[in-house]
Motif scaffolding. Sequence first.
Motif, PDB file in Angstrom:
ATOM      1  N   THR A 169     -13.772 -10.120  41.670  1.00 51.99           N
ATOM      2  CA  THR A 169     -12.616 -10.899  41.215  1.00 51.99           C
ATOM      3  C   THR A 169     -13.053 -11.905  40.157  1.00 51.99           C
ATOM      4  OG1 THR A 169     -11.350 -10.683  43.256  1.00 51.99           O
ATOM      5  CG2 THR A 169     -10.955 -12.653  41.975  1.00 51.99           C
ATOM      6  N   GLU A 213       7.495 -11.855  54.327  1.00 49.51           N
ATOM      7  CA  GLU A 213       6.281 -12.411  53.734  1.00 49.51           C
ATOM      8  C   GLU A 213       6.610 -12.908  52.319  1.00 49.51           C
ATOM      9  OE1 GLU A 213       3.233  -9.296  55.997  1.00 49.51           O
ATOM     10  OE2 GLU A 213       3.812  -8.914  53.924  1.00 49.51           O
ATOM     11  N   ARG A 248      12.114  -9.916  43.961  1.00 47.85           N
ATOM     12  CA  ARG A 248      13.558  -9.822  44.114  1.00 47.85           C
ATOM     13  C   ARG A 248      14.201 -11.186  43.912  1.00 47.85           C
ATOM     14  NH1 ARG A 248      16.113 -10.890  48.552  1.00 47.85           N
ATOM     15  NH2 ARG A 248      14.148 -11.105  49.662  1.00 47.85           N
ATOM     16  N   GLU A 275      -8.355 -10.229  43.239  1.00 43.91           N
ATOM     17  CA  GLU A 275      -7.399 -10.403  42.139  1.00 43.91           C
ATOM     18  C   GLU A 275      -8.138 -10.212  40.822  1.00 43.91           C
ATOM     19  OE1 GLU A 275      -3.913 -13.320  42.283  1.00 43.91           O
ATOM     20  OE2 GLU A 275      -5.433 -14.403  41.162  1.00 43.91           O
ATOM     21  N   ASN A 296      -0.305  -3.043  51.995  1.00 40.06           N
ATOM     22  CA  ASN A 296      -0.066  -3.754  50.735  1.00 40.06           C
ATOM     23  C   ASN A 296      -1.292  -4.465  50.191  1.00 40.06           C
ATOM     24  OD1 ASN A 296       2.617  -3.011  50.489  1.00 40.06           O
ATOM     25  ND2 ASN A 296       3.334  -4.746  51.704  1.00 40.06           N
ATOM     26  N   ALA A 356       9.558 -10.152  36.954  1.00 36.86           N
ATOM     27  CA  ALA A 356       9.741  -8.706  36.889  1.00 36.86           C
ATOM     28  C   ALA A 356       9.518  -8.035  38.238  1.00 36.86           C
ATOM     29  CB  ALA A 356       8.783  -8.113  35.854  1.00 36.86           C
ATOM     30  N   GLU A 357       8.645  -8.592  39.072  1.00 38.66           N
ATOM     31  CA  GLU A 357       8.251  -7.869  40.287  1.00 38.66           C
ATOM     32  C   GLU A 357       8.917  -8.347  41.569  1.00 38.66           C
ATOM     33  OE1 GLU A 357       4.884  -6.013  41.134  1.00 38.66           O
ATOM     34  OE2 GLU A 357       4.452  -5.372  39.089  1.00 38.66           O
ATOM     35  N   GLU A 366       5.461 -11.900  35.094  1.00 38.89           N
ATOM     36  CA  GLU A 366       5.154 -10.900  36.118  1.00 38.89           C
ATOM     37  C   GLU A 366       5.991 -11.156  37.369  1.00 38.89           C
ATOM     38  OE1 GLU A 366       3.719  -8.311  34.467  1.00 38.89           O
ATOM     39  OE2 GLU A 366       2.804  -7.907  36.408  1.00 38.89           O
ATOM     40  N   ARG A 395       2.951  -6.905  46.172  1.00 33.47           N
ATOM     41  CA  ARG A 395       3.551  -6.141  47.274  1.00 33.47           C
ATOM     42  C   ARG A 395       3.528  -6.929  48.573  1.00 33.47           C
ATOM     43  NH1 ARG A 395       5.549  -1.200  46.202  1.00 33.47           N
ATOM     44  NH2 ARG A 395       5.091  -0.726  48.353  1.00 33.47           N
ATOM     45  N   ILE A 396       4.671  -7.055  49.184  1.00 30.47           N
ATOM     46  CA  ILE A 396       4.781  -7.765  50.458  1.00 30.47           C
ATOM     47  C   ILE A 396       5.783  -7.055  51.355  1.00 30.47           C
ATOM     48  CG2 ILE A 396       4.156 -10.092  49.691  1.00 30.47           C
ATOM     49  CD1 ILE A 396       7.163 -10.610  49.314  1.00 30.47           C
ATOM     50  N   ARG A 397       5.710  -7.391  52.634  1.00 30.31           N
ATOM     51  CA  ARG A 397       6.712  -6.879  53.566  1.00 30.31           C
ATOM     52  C   ARG A 397       7.845  -7.902  53.660  1.00 30.31           C
ATOM     53  NH1 ARG A 397       2.171  -6.059  57.235  1.00 30.31           N
ATOM     54  NH2 ARG A 397       1.398  -3.944  56.981  1.00 30.31           N
ATOM     55  N   ARG A 445      -6.578 -11.573  48.982  1.00 28.14           N
ATOM     56  CA  ARG A 445      -6.615 -10.294  48.269  1.00 28.14           C
ATOM     57  C   ARG A 445      -7.489 -10.433  47.021  1.00 28.14           C
ATOM     58  NH1 ARG A 445      -0.167  -8.593  48.104  1.00 28.14           N
ATOM     59  NH2 ARG A 445       0.034  -8.131  50.311  1.00 28.14           N
ATOM     60  N   LEU A 474      -4.040  -8.406  36.716  1.00 28.28           N
ATOM     61  CA  LEU A 474      -3.254  -7.502  37.555  1.00 28.28           C
ATOM     62  C   LEU A 474      -2.969  -8.177  38.889  1.00 28.28           C
ATOM     63  CD1 LEU A 474      -5.088  -4.098  36.936  1.00 28.28           C
ATOM     64  CD2 LEU A 474      -2.924  -4.891  35.968  1.00 28.28           C
ATOM     65  N   TYR A 475      -1.743  -8.586  39.079  1.00 28.18           N
ATOM     66  CA  TYR A 475      -1.399  -9.318  40.285  1.00 28.18           C
ATOM     67  C   TYR A 475      -0.676  -8.393  41.269  1.00 28.18           C
ATOM     68  CZ  TYR A 475      -2.587 -12.978  37.063  1.00 28.18           C
ATOM     69  OH  TYR A 475      -3.271 -13.750  36.158  1.00 28.18           O
ATOM     70  N   ASN A 476      -1.126  -8.418  42.504  1.00 28.02           N
ATOM     71  CA  ASN A 476      -0.534  -7.569  43.538  1.00 28.02           C
ATOM     72  C   ASN A 476       0.657  -8.300  44.160  1.00 28.02           C
ATOM     73  OD1 ASN A 476       0.148  -6.183  45.835  1.00 28.02           O
ATOM     74  ND2 ASN A 476      -1.957  -5.949  46.595  1.00 28.02           N
ATOM     75  N   GLN A 533       6.322  -6.274  29.753  1.00 23.29           N
ATOM     76  CA  GLN A 533       6.475  -6.887  31.077  1.00 23.29           C
ATOM     77  C   GLN A 533       7.931  -6.982  31.495  1.00 23.29           C
ATOM     78  OE1 GLN A 533       4.282 -10.728  30.372  1.00 23.29           O
ATOM     79  NE2 GLN A 533       3.733 -10.371  32.497  1.00 23.29           N
ATOM     80  N   TRP A 534       8.775  -7.292  30.507  1.00 22.41           N
ATOM     81  CA  TRP A 534      10.123  -7.705  30.853  1.00 22.41           C
ATOM     82  C   TRP A 534      11.016  -7.457  29.657  1.00 22.41           C
ATOM     83  CZ3 TRP A 534      13.465 -12.099  29.805  1.00 22.41           C
ATOM     84  CH2 TRP A 534      14.389 -12.384  30.825  1.00 22.41           C
TER      85      TRP A 534
END
Lengths: 311, 639
Positions: free
Chosen positions: B121, A188, A37, A175, B421, A34-35, A31, A183-185, A173, A179-181, B245-246
């Motif tokens: 969670t 971060e 950068r 969890e 986010n 893939a998610e 994950e 998203r960051i700015r 967050r 499903l892992y979030n 996934q990939w």
Amino acid sequence: MKTGERQSAVSPDRLSHLKRLEAESVHIIREVAAEFRNPVMLYSIGKDSSVMLHLAMKAFYPSRPPFPLLHVDTTWKFREMIRFRDEAAERAGMRLIAHTNHAGVEAGITPFTHGSSTYTNIMKTEALKQALNEGRFDAAFGGARRDEEKSRAKERIFSFRTENHGWDPKNQRPELWNLYNARIRPGESIRVFPLSNWTELDIWQYILKEDIPIVPLYFAAPRPVVERDGQLIMVDDDRLPLRPGETPQTRVVRFRTLGCYPLTAAVESDASNLSEIVAETLVARTSERSGRLIDHDEQGSMEKKKREGYF
Amino acid sequence: MNKPLAPNDFEAYLDRHENKDLLRFLTCGSVDDGKSTLIGRLLFDTKLLFADQLASLERDSKKHGTVGEEMDLALLVDGLEAEREQGITIDVAYRFFATEKRKFIVADTPGHEQYTRNMATGASNADLAVILIDARKGVLTQTRRHSFIVSLLGIRQVVLAVNKIDLVNYSQDVFDRIVADYRAFAAELGFERITPIPLSARYGDNVFARSENLPWFEGPTLIEELETVDVSRDLNDKPFRMPVQWVNRPNLDFRGFSGTISSGTVQVGDKLAVAASGRVSAVKSIVAMGEDDKARAIAGEAVTLTLEDEVDISRGDVLSAADNRPAVSDQFSAHLIWMHEEPLALGRTYLLKLGTRTVRASIAEIRHTVDVNDLSEKPADTLKLNEVALVHVTAQEPLAFDPYAENRTGGGFILIDRLSNLTIAAGTIEENLHRASNVHWQALDISKGARANLKGQKPAVLWFTGLSGAGKSTIANLVEKRLHSLGRHTYLLDGDNVRHGLNKDLGFSDADRAENIRRVAETAKLMVDAGLIVLASFISPFRAERELARSLLQPGEFVEIHVATSLEVAEERDPKGLYKKAREGQIANFTGISSPYEAPENPEVVLDTASVSAENNAETLVSWLRAGGYLVSSEDWVI
């Protein structure tokens, strides 16, 4: 229960508990690739890192893991660790980034002169932040497990960090499922812990089952040590200042956990192969991190360090 | 289990241990029902506490303990300083213990209503719930809330632990009354099995040891129940599903699809369908390191599959049994647990993550909220923190899914707020709804943002710069194809289509090169205004011109991509034979040979084409765009 009558609890069509853990970790590692950068894998050379690296190799096979390894080198690691580190990166075919806080070295920060707390902050936590900033990494894998320590038991698998690498334990967050979030700015980051649900025993059993190489320091051997404040400290080189009355003596010892040699206590043991280590772990009466002096400084010390950006 | 073991026994022990079954459960219930104490008791009685942990517990008990001189077992699990100080549990803690029969992972979840999201969670990955009730207080609102959420998240096995039974004189009447109350409430929750047990976590009655104080109770102790309860969900018998996934592309000869099998089994030769596109192929191989010739894989395994045919598959696709496919739709009903202080806004665009797919989605309608006290249904036009409702979800692209009751991975999703986010809700899909006519779009001013919104993207110029032969056009082409398949609107500008028309009056002098880039940059700017993602693939050797192009655009719109390779490598590749000609003096002003290349100083992205394949570089860039928010529209972005 009569042992003779016992059947294996797991049929061929059910995953054993180690297989479930392995699959969960592989899923997490993929994950991240893939998610994000620009992820990086913190490699601390210990047994947990060895397992994490092995899982990364599995996750992407036959490709190489698409991220580099990062080692924060305090300059006080056991020499055998550094040797092992370079070999492991070579075997994996991955790029290794070794980072040292040179400002700290120049300022003469050592575990002896500044106490383990200040030393850890400058040479580990600060150094880690420097390395993450320099590499502009947006995700960093760590090998921490929830069974190690109380504040770790509370941490998410994807653990959000602010621009200053801070952790806010009271505001994590949610969890759910797998499903892992991510998203960051910009600025971060997320610390990712693929081994969250492994116990120390699981780690050893997996090393045994998969034949994963580990640093020889985990195995008992005659080593030069001094006894200090009730703990055995190995004299890995001549930088260890001896206190009055201390003379290094050779004892048969091994390490349950590895860090900076002046801060990592050895235990007396005859366990010289993996089976013996696992057997010893089963009857151990002292938890793994007690060999790490940095946790003893103050109550809640790990939580405090984590808030400041430590892994 | 902590007795020293003889070597022979030891091998047998390891074997048994390795093959043990795993049970994941959670403890929940109201504040002060004794959840943390119960887990402390389980750890204490399974002798999983180490000497130093016991010492630290004694120290903590004196400082923060709430049970006088005795050891406060709750302090074993409340890990955060704030928790120890306040004597409450804020976040879920995971604990690990084992008996001769099973290994256990316990999620100790908080009782306060405000931390319900942390409780959810912990529940999402559990197979069983231990719901605690304080015998003195009976069934409380929070007991009901937690039971409802447990049921919503698909847990069908419940242990009703009536704790602190010592404080009501071990009374059977009290116990029976609480059990009757609870059963009346839970009748509609769909639990398959409710096992009530009277116990005292503090003194250990009926936790491990059968209590002499409760002779009237004939049911199992807590540990007997946990060791024997059957929670297998027979995922192998369900149709095959694997969210991709990939994409694994180490070289041109291997193309694998990596993911975790969420249900069913797969064998070499099985026919699989890509749920969204409907394309079908057969499994060629199941690839796993250290397991050559693997012929079969089962639910829960993380694998890599290769297929017989070249099928376009990317992250987010769901591989499924060809003869039993999931629903594919952009409209479905779902239960939603709201997890954020800011309430739900109907019609607002959120991000929805389901499996490995993230899409924009909004809540079109709230059918009703559910009152946790009596499970009654009420109309509502918003949803506040910790509220639960049945809603109608509209996704902006069709998704492959299964009802949550069939497959947790196929039907469980989270909603993410695009500004903060944060994860703001969790959802479980109930059923497919095909009613596209229910959706109404709001009219917007026709601005750049509006055009981009319609296209579901943030317009930008992806400026590929690098030496001739570095691989710019190859990667730009792959990225464009990939974006196109994701439904994005793109245009590729490169030397070929520009120099034959717009710029055919220009040569290769420094001045002409500068003018070439200026015109390209202006054209790209117009296209960005039209809401497109523009891919510009030009050697563009001079920093000053690339900076000019950047200055024409808004911050964030110009993405400089350095397609990096050494001159040696580029020259060796020489796909068009240009280097050879340049070396022979047939081409003047050739970048790298007779004209300089000024590498970018701070490019947004660097792609190394010497050691990484074009496909992987393209994939990296697409991921970067996704992470940077370029592939989701944003109302806030309207200019």
